[in-house]
Design a protein around this motif. Structure first.
Motif, mmCIF file in Angstrom:
data_model
loop_
_atom_site.group_PDB
_atom_site.id
_atom_site.type_symbol
_atom_site.label_atom_id
_atom_site.label_comp_id
_atom_site.label_asym_id
_atom_site.label_seq_id
_atom_site.Cartn_x
_atom_site.Cartn_y
_atom_site.Cartn_z
ATOM 1 N N TRP A 198 41.856 10.289 38.208
ATOM 2 C CA TRP A 198 40.829 9.861 37.264
ATOM 3 C C TRP A 198 41.459 9.719 35.886
ATOM 4 N N PHE A 199 41.145 8.622 35.230
ATOM 5 C CA PHE A 199 41.480 8.404 33.838
ATOM 6 C C PHE A 199 40.178 8.133 33.094
ATOM 7 N N ARG A 200 40.240 8.192 31.782
ATOM 8 C CA ARG A 200 39.073 7.862 30.982
ATOM 9 C C ARG A 200 39.498 7.164 29.709
ATOM 10 N N GLN A 201 38.574 6.391 29.178
ATOM 11 C CA GLN A 201 38.854 5.700 27.933
ATOM 12 C C GLN A 201 37.618 5.729 27.051
ATOM 13 N N ALA A 202 37.770 6.344 25.898
ATOM 14 C CA ALA A 202 36.707 6.406 24.910
ATOM 15 C C ALA A 202 36.819 5.203 23.979
ATOM 16 N N GLU A 221 43.016 5.032 23.444
ATOM 17 C CA GLU A 221 43.789 4.618 24.609
ATOM 18 C C GLU A 221 43.276 5.331 25.854
ATOM 19 N N ARG A 222 43.578 4.746 26.995
ATOM 20 C CA ARG A 222 43.200 5.377 28.250
ATOM 21 C C ARG A 222 43.923 6.712 28.393
ATOM 22 N N PRO A 280 30.731 16.527 23.939
ATOM 23 C CA PRO A 280 30.592 15.152 23.440
ATOM 24 C C PRO A 280 31.902 14.375 23.490
ATOM 25 N N GLU A 281 33.015 15.073 23.315
ATOM 26 C CA GLU A 281 34.307 14.381 23.357
ATOM 27 C C GLU A 281 34.710 13.951 24.756
ATOM 28 N N ASP A 282 33.938 14.328 25.767
ATOM 29 C CA ASP A 282 34.165 13.826 27.128
ATOM 30 C C ASP A 282 33.550 12.453 27.332
ATOM 31 N N THR A 283 32.803 11.983 26.347
ATOM 32 C CA THR A 283 32.183 10.661 26.448
ATOM 33 C C THR A 283 33.252 9.591 26.574
ATOM 34 N N ALA A 284 33.137 8.793 27.633
ATOM 35 C CA ALA A 284 34.140 7.763 27.900
ATOM 36 C C ALA A 284 33.729 6.979 29.145
ATOM 37 N N ILE A 285 34.443 5.915 29.386
ATOM 38 C CA ILE A 285 34.364 5.250 30.686
ATOM 39 C C ILE A 285 35.395 5.924 31.576
#
Length: 125
Positions: free
Chosen positions: A36-40, A44-45, A88-93
C-alpha cells in the motif's frame, strides 16, 4: 496483466478505524509482494506497508507502525489494510500495488508493476 481495485475508503473521524481492501484479477500471482502507498494533496507518493507472498514478512512505514496492519488472502486474491487510531495526516488517496518479481526494495514505488486507481481516505479532526 493484473488488475487491482481498491475499496473501503471513506470519511472517518480522528481516532477511528477503517479497513481497505485490494482485489486482484487477471493474471494474478500469489508469489510476489504487494504493498500500500498513499498520496496526500501536494505531496509525493508515500510508502505505507508491504507484505510478502505468504504474509510471513511485513514492512511498515514509520508513520503507520503500531496503527496499521496489512494482510492478504491469496485464495481470494485480496489484500487488506486495517487502519486504527487514524489521524488527520493519514488523509490521502491509498493505492495498492503488486510486484511481478521478488526483487527490489519494498518501500520503493518503482518496485511495483501493477497499481490500482486508488481509494480516498479522509480523516477529520
Amino acid at each position: 496483466q493484473v488488475q487491482l481495485e481498491e475499496s473501503g475508503g471513506r470519511l472517518v473521524q480522528a481516532g477511528g478505524s477503517l479497513s481497505l481492501s485490494c482485489a486482484a484479477s487477471g493474471r494474478t500471482s500469489s508469489s510476489y509482494p504487494m504493498a500500500w502507498f498513499r498520496q496526500a494533496p501536494g505531496k509525493e507518493r508515500e510508502f505505507v506497508v508491504a507484505i510478502n507472498w505468504n504474509g510471513g514478512r511485513r514492512l511498515y512505514g514509520d508513520s503507520v507502525k503500531g496503527r496499521f496492519t496489512i494482510s492478504r488472502d491469496n485464495a481470494k486474491n485480496t489484500m487488506y489494510l486495517q487502519m486504527n487510531s487514524l489521524k488527520p495526516e493519514d488523509t490521502a488517496i491509498y493505492y495498492c500495488a503488486a510486484s511481478a518479481s521478488v526483487l527490489g526494495r519494498w518501500d520503493l514505488d518503482s518496485t511495483y508493476d501493477y497499481w490500482g486507481q486508488g481509494t480516498q481516505v479522509t480523516v477529520s479532526s
